[in-house]
Write a protein that holds these residues in place. Structure first.
Motif, PDB file in Angstrom:
ATOM      1  N   MET A  78       0.819  -1.208   0.000  1.00  0.00           N
ATOM      2  CA  MET A  78       0.000   0.000   0.000  1.00  0.00           C
ATOM      3  C   MET A  78       0.850   1.254   0.000  1.00  0.00           C
ATOM      4  SD  MET A  78      -1.460   2.517   2.149  1.00  0.00           S
ATOM      5  CE  MET A  78      -2.174   2.168   3.740  1.00  0.00           C
ATOM      6  N   GLN A  79       1.918   1.228   0.805  1.00  0.00           N
ATOM      7  CA  GLN A  79       2.782   2.417   0.845  1.00  0.00           C
ATOM      8  C   GLN A  79       3.497   2.637  -0.484  1.00  0.00           C
ATOM      9  OE1 GLN A  79       4.669   0.967   4.471  1.00  0.00           O
ATOM     10  NE2 GLN A  79       4.180   2.897   5.448  1.00  0.00           N
ATOM     11  N   ASP A 134       2.276   1.686  -3.406  1.00  0.00           N
ATOM     12  CA  ASP A 134       1.226   2.155  -4.322  1.00  0.00           C
ATOM     13  C   ASP A 134       0.952   3.645  -4.115  1.00  0.00           C
ATOM     14  OD1 ASP A 134       0.855  -0.234  -5.560  1.00  0.00           O
ATOM     15  OD2 ASP A 134      -0.867  -0.855  -4.356  1.00  0.00           O
ATOM     16  N   GLN A 135       0.930   4.034  -2.859  1.00  0.00           N
ATOM     17  CA  GLN A 135       0.665   5.431  -2.544  1.00  0.00           C
ATOM     18  C   GLN A 135       1.715   6.329  -3.209  1.00  0.00           C
ATOM     19  OE1 GLN A 135       1.079   6.540   1.667  1.00  0.00           O
ATOM     20  NE2 GLN A 135      -1.086   7.030   1.539  1.00  0.00           N
ATOM     21  N   MET A 136       2.976   5.914  -3.115  1.00  0.00           N
ATOM     22  CA  MET A 136       4.045   6.659  -3.777  1.00  0.00           C
ATOM     23  C   MET A 136       3.809   6.708  -5.291  1.00  0.00           C
ATOM     24  SD  MET A 136       6.557   8.065  -2.190  1.00  0.00           S
ATOM     25  CE  MET A 136       6.994   8.324  -0.492  1.00  0.00           C
ATOM     26  N   GLN A 183      13.044   9.367  -4.843  1.00  0.00           N
ATOM     27  CA  GLN A 183      12.120   9.917  -3.841  1.00  0.00           C
ATOM     28  C   GLN A 183      11.545   8.819  -2.954  1.00  0.00           C
ATOM     29  OE1 GLN A 183       9.591  11.986  -6.628  1.00  0.00           O
ATOM     30  NE2 GLN A 183      10.428  13.975  -6.055  1.00  0.00           N
ATOM     31  N   ARG A 223      12.268   9.181   0.943  1.00  0.00           N
ATOM     32  CA  ARG A 223      11.135   9.586   1.766  1.00  0.00           C
ATOM     33  C   ARG A 223      10.386   8.421   2.385  1.00  0.00           C
ATOM     34  NH1 ARG A 223      11.302  14.897   1.629  1.00  0.00           N
ATOM     35  NH2 ARG A 223      11.720  15.917  -0.363  1.00  0.00           N
ATOM     36  N   LEU A 224      10.610   7.217   1.868  1.00  0.00           N
ATOM     37  CA  LEU A 224       9.871   6.079   2.415  1.00  0.00           C
ATOM     38  C   LEU A 224      10.809   4.966   2.913  1.00  0.00           C
ATOM     39  CD1 LEU A 224       7.210   4.628   2.990  1.00  0.00           C
ATOM     40  CD2 LEU A 224       7.223   3.796   0.635  1.00  0.00           C
ATOM     41  N   PRO A 263      13.649   6.184   5.778  1.00  0.00           N
ATOM     42  CA  PRO A 263      13.117   6.403   7.125  1.00  0.00           C
ATOM     43  C   PRO A 263      12.553   5.127   7.747  1.00  0.00           C
ATOM     44  CG  PRO A 263      12.115   7.950   5.555  1.00  0.00           C
ATOM     45  CD  PRO A 263      13.038   7.086   4.780  1.00  0.00           C
ATOM     46  N   MET A 264      11.911   4.286   6.934  1.00  0.00           N
ATOM     47  CA  MET A 264      11.319   3.077   7.503  1.00  0.00           C
ATOM     48  C   MET A 264      12.369   2.065   7.938  1.00  0.00           C
ATOM     49  SD  MET A 264       7.687   2.128   5.864  1.00  0.00           S
ATOM     50  CE  MET A 264       7.464   0.913   7.135  1.00  0.00           C
ATOM     51  N   ARG A 324      12.335  11.058  17.990  1.00  0.00           N
ATOM     52  CA  ARG A 324      12.108  12.225  17.137  1.00  0.00           C
ATOM     53  C   ARG A 324      11.295  11.863  15.905  1.00  0.00           C
ATOM     54  NH1 ARG A 324      16.090  16.683  15.290  1.00  0.00           N
ATOM     55  NH2 ARG A 324      14.187  17.007  14.121  1.00  0.00           N
ATOM     56  N   MET A 325      11.483  10.599  15.447  1.00  0.00           N
ATOM     57  CA  MET A 325      10.753  10.158  14.269  1.00  0.00           C
ATOM     58  C   MET A 325       9.371   9.617  14.624  1.00  0.00           C
ATOM     59  SD  MET A 325      13.751   8.260  12.135  1.00  0.00           S
ATOM     60  CE  MET A 325      12.692   7.828  10.761  1.00  0.00           C
ATOM     61  N   GLY A 326       8.985   9.721  15.890  1.00  0.00           N
ATOM     62  CA  GLY A 326       7.669   9.221  16.278  1.00  0.00           C
ATOM     63  C   GLY A 326       7.581   7.710  16.220  1.00  0.00           C
ATOM     64  N   MET A 327       8.753   7.034  16.232  1.00  0.00           N
ATOM     65  CA  MET A 327       8.742   5.567  16.170  1.00  0.00           C
ATOM     66  C   MET A 327       9.158   4.991  17.517  1.00  0.00           C
ATOM     67  SD  MET A 327      10.620   4.619  12.661  1.00  0.00           S
ATOM     68  CE  MET A 327      10.004   4.992  11.049  1.00  0.00           C
ATOM     69  N   LYS A 328       8.794   5.661  18.576  1.00  0.00           N
ATOM     70  CA  LYS A 328       9.221   5.148  19.882  1.00  0.00           C
ATOM     71  C   LYS A 328       8.599   3.772  20.107  1.00  0.00           C
ATOM     72  CE  LYS A 328       5.485   7.683  21.962  1.00  0.00           C
ATOM     73  NZ  LYS A 328       4.735   7.139  22.996  1.00  0.00           N
ATOM     74  N   PHE A 386      -6.541   5.457   0.611  1.00  0.00           N
ATOM     75  CA  PHE A 386      -6.600   4.018   0.879  1.00  0.00           C
ATOM     76  C   PHE A 386      -7.416   3.740   2.137  1.00  0.00           C
ATOM     77  CE2 PHE A 386      -2.954   4.684  -1.766  1.00  0.00           C
ATOM     78  CZ  PHE A 386      -2.873   3.547  -2.557  1.00  0.00           C
ATOM     79  N   PRO A 440       4.442   7.835  10.425  1.00  0.00           N
ATOM     80  CA  PRO A 440       4.521   8.167  11.849  1.00  0.00           C
ATOM     81  C   PRO A 440       5.626   9.169  12.173  1.00  0.00           C
ATOM     82  CG  PRO A 440       5.305   5.924  11.449  1.00  0.00           C
ATOM     83  CD  PRO A 440       4.703   6.411  10.168  1.00  0.00           C
ATOM     84  N   TRP A 441       6.630   9.264  11.290  1.00  0.00           N
ATOM     85  CA  TRP A 441       7.746  10.172  11.585  1.00  0.00           C
ATOM     86  C   TRP A 441       7.502  11.575  11.053  1.00  0.00           C
ATOM     87  CZ3 TRP A 441       8.091   6.027   8.243  1.00  0.00           C
ATOM     88  CH2 TRP A 441       8.279   6.310   6.895  1.00  0.00           C
ATOM     89  N   TRP A 443      -0.036   9.407  15.533  1.00  0.00           N
ATOM     90  CA  TRP A 443      -0.478   8.577  16.665  1.00  0.00           C
ATOM     91  C   TRP A 443      -1.125   9.382  17.775  1.00  0.00           C
ATOM     92  CZ3 TRP A 443       2.646  10.240  20.633  1.00  0.00           C
ATOM     93  CH2 TRP A 443       3.894  10.775  20.271  1.00  0.00           C
TER      94      TRP A 443
END
Ligand SMILES: Nc1ncnc2c1ncn2[C@@H]1O[C@H](COP(=O)(O)OP(=O)(O)O)[C@@H](O)[C@H]1O
Ligand SMILES: [Mg+2]
Lengths: 311, 277
Positions: A207-208, A210-212, A221, A225-226, A229-230, A306-310, B104, B111-112, B155
């Motif tokens: 899905m991610q 496809d979104q790109m 990109q 951007r995806l 970071p992931m 900082r990345m909100g992935m705590k 979707f 999340p970041w 979140w």
């Protein structure tokens, strides 16, 4: 507190078991000595002696701690003159000894520094190479099919067998000193990074992706951007394994070279039966490893928070 | 700047100019997936015309090809037969011309990134200037009533708010088609009702053409100007219902006889699809 209590309990149990093990391990020698001297050795006397041997089979914990002190900032380590000038020891004197310890080749601090520099260089090379390989594997079909088996095979060769060859080969082309050790460290640390980064870069779901595509994003990109970071949580998990592996690689690389470092202390300790020195060097390596892994963990927590992935 | 203003203008009359002129056209569209268990006819002989400014719902049981049809329009699947045009172009050309925004089922926010950062993402990818990004993010977040949440992380928001943010993201670059695949499917009914009401308002204000996949009959009837009823094995269209409901639709409209009559016809269409499959 609630977290440190179980840790402290386990540590206390381990130390107690260690002390218990010291007695039978070192008893034989004491009884031999007593028999030769024709004297009776009462049990309590024997126990006390096993804890204070000069070259015990297994040193007692406090002997290792004292050894660690002696071989970092003690008189053995910093030299007679510095020792005399700073006795009795003041805070300032202690500071002077620490400074001296960094340059005295009889101090574990100096040797840890030698090991650390090769570890860091190797870790940087290994991480950089690992990330590049992972990108190649994710984006190139041929590399995907061919690189991974080689990477796995590379890790099945015992590093202890490979290290002298790497050093000899590099020496013959005029490369010596820090770099050969760093290359051995890199050899061990690139692998977890490759494995982790391949998994991380592939972690975006359909899905991610496809979104790109709906935004007609270019490959670069999507990467920046995806995918990148992931992959961060995976990268940091790998870096923790990788930096510890780099330390092990460096120590192994130091054995044949004899140019200083914790590996040299381990080896010379075993040549001369200086078990306390071996254990002190082992603990210095463990402390160094824990520190390095801890620093990576700290950066990880910062970055992911900082990345909100705590987690 | 001015084209943003025009596209987000609150003048339905102006936005509706050119209404009815076909935006999406499918003729004899077929799409077969080749799987290990043999071919799956996800779409068979689909004929459909969607006019500008229409709100079209696709409804049908699971596996009837709703998602596949929407994805084919978005150039995420490739038809194996027939013709399909979007804005008179091939779906690929339309995608590259930024003809549509796609929402979707899962909000799929990063999340970041903050909410604003998420809305800016497609704009960054498309190369808008920083100032333009900020201006557009502000406008679309206002449109979905998320002003004040720019600095929050996904979140920190409820599921409904996250889905609104993802709609804002799909609207940010002025596509005049909005494709939504069960966007509210994972939300509870009360939140869903509110979002449906807001979606209608948003549609009225922007004049977008909307393709909306759902498997809720009331949702389809409440929202749509046109309801496409589909059935599975092979995936096909069994009925196309033009809604007779007025443009102004309070939630209470769902209790009117007219609403109930349309819902009834949809249900009949779904049942017929079951019987002959
Ligand atoms: N990528 C795919 N590969 C194979 N079969 C697929 C794929 N995507 C969808 N299908 C099949 O096509 C049919 C229609 O699927 P879909 O469009 O997702 O239905 P819906 O959205 O209406 O539930 C289903 O039978 C599904 O299993
Ligand atoms: Mg679906």
């Amino acid at each position: 507190m609630s977290r440190s209590l179980p840790v402290l309990t386990v540590t206390a149990v381990l130390i107690a078991l260690w002390y218990l093990a010291v007695i039978p391990m070192n008893a034989t020698w004491e009884y031999d000595q007593a028999r030769r001297a024709g004297t009776e050795l009462p049990f309590t006397e024997m126990v006390a002696r096993t804890m204070a041997q000069e070259r015990p089979v297994l040193p007692a914990p406090h002997q290792v701690v004292i050894g660690l002190y002696q071989q970092t900032v003690g008189c053995d380590a910093v030299g007679r003159r510095m020792c005399r000038e700073t006795t009795p020891l003041t805070v300032q004197g202690f500071g002077q000894r620490v400074v001296a310890a960094f340059t005295s080749n009889r101090s574990l601090v100096y040797h840890a520094g030698v090991t650390l520099s090769a570890t860091m260089l190797g870790f940087l090379i290994g991480t950089g190479g690992g990330i590049l390989l992972a990108i190649g594997i994710v984006y190139n079909r041929a590399m995907d099919a061919s690189v991974m088996p080689w990477a796995i095979a590379s890790q099945t060769i015992p590093i202890i067998a490979l290290a002298p060859m790497i050093i000899v080969v590099l020496n013959s082309v005029g490369i010596s000193g820090l770099v050969p050790k760093a290359i051995i460290a890199a050899y061990l640390s690139f692998f977890p990074v490759v494995v982790g980064m391949v998994k991380g870069l592939r972690s975006p779901d359909a899905m991610q992706m496809d979104q790109m595509k709906t935004w007609s994003a270019t490959g670069a990109q999507v990467f920046a951007r995806l995918r990148l970071p992931m992959s961060m949580p995976y990268l940091f998990a790998s870096l923790k394994v990788g930096i510890a592996a780099a330390l092990v690689g460096t120590i192994v690389g130091e054995l044949p070279v004899q140019e200083g470092g914790l590996g040299v202390r381990l080896l010379s300790g075993s040549y001369y039966g200086q078990t306390i020195q071996i254990w002190a060097a082992l603990f210095a390596a463990a402390i160094l490893a824990a520190g390095l892994v801890g620093i990576v963990g700290l950066i990880e927590r910062r970055v992911l928070a900082r990345m909100g992935m705590k987690r | 700047m001015s084209d943003t203003a025009a596209a987000l203008a609150e003048t339905p009359a102006a936005a509706r100019a050119g209404e009815g002129q076909p935006v999406i056209e499918a003729r004899g569209l077929n799409l077969t997936f080749h799987t290990n268990d043999g071919p799956v006819h996800a779409l068979k002989d689909v004929d459909l015309t969607i006019g500008k400014g229409e709100f079209v719902s696709f409804i049908g049981p699971s596996g009837c090809g709703k998602t596949t049809l929407l994805r084919a329009i978005a150039d995420l699947e490739h038809p194996t037969g027939g013709s399909l045009t979007v804005n008179g172009m091939s779906p690929e050309a339309a995608r590259k011309a930024r003809a549509y925004g796609y929402v979707f089922q899962a909000a799929g926010l990063y999340p970041w990134r903050t909410i604003e950062g998420n809305v800016r993402l497609p704009l960054q990818i498309m190369g808008y200037s920083r100032a333009e990004q900020a201006e557009r993010a502000r406008k679309v977040l206002e449109l979905v009533e998320l002003s004040g949440f720019e600095r929050k992380f996904p979140w920190q928001l409820s599921g409904g708010m996250q889905q609104r943010a993802s709609i804002a993201r799909a609207l940010a670059f002025d596509a005049d088609i909005l494709l939504m695949d069960e966007p509210f499917g994972a939300l509870d009914e009360i939140v869903r009702d509110r979002l449906n009401e807001e979606l209608l308002k948003l549609w009225a204000r922007t004049g977008k053409t909307i393709g909306f996949v759902t498997h809720s009959i009331p949702e389809a009837v409440y929202l749509s100007t046109k309801i496409v009823v589909m059935s599975p094995r092979p995936g096909r269209i069994t009925d196309v219902i033009d809604s007779t409901l007025p443009a102004e639709r309070p939630l209470e409209i769902r209790d009117t006889p007219e609403f109930i009559a349309i819902a009834h016809r949809v249900r009949e269409g779904l049942r017929a699809g079951y019987e002959d499959s």
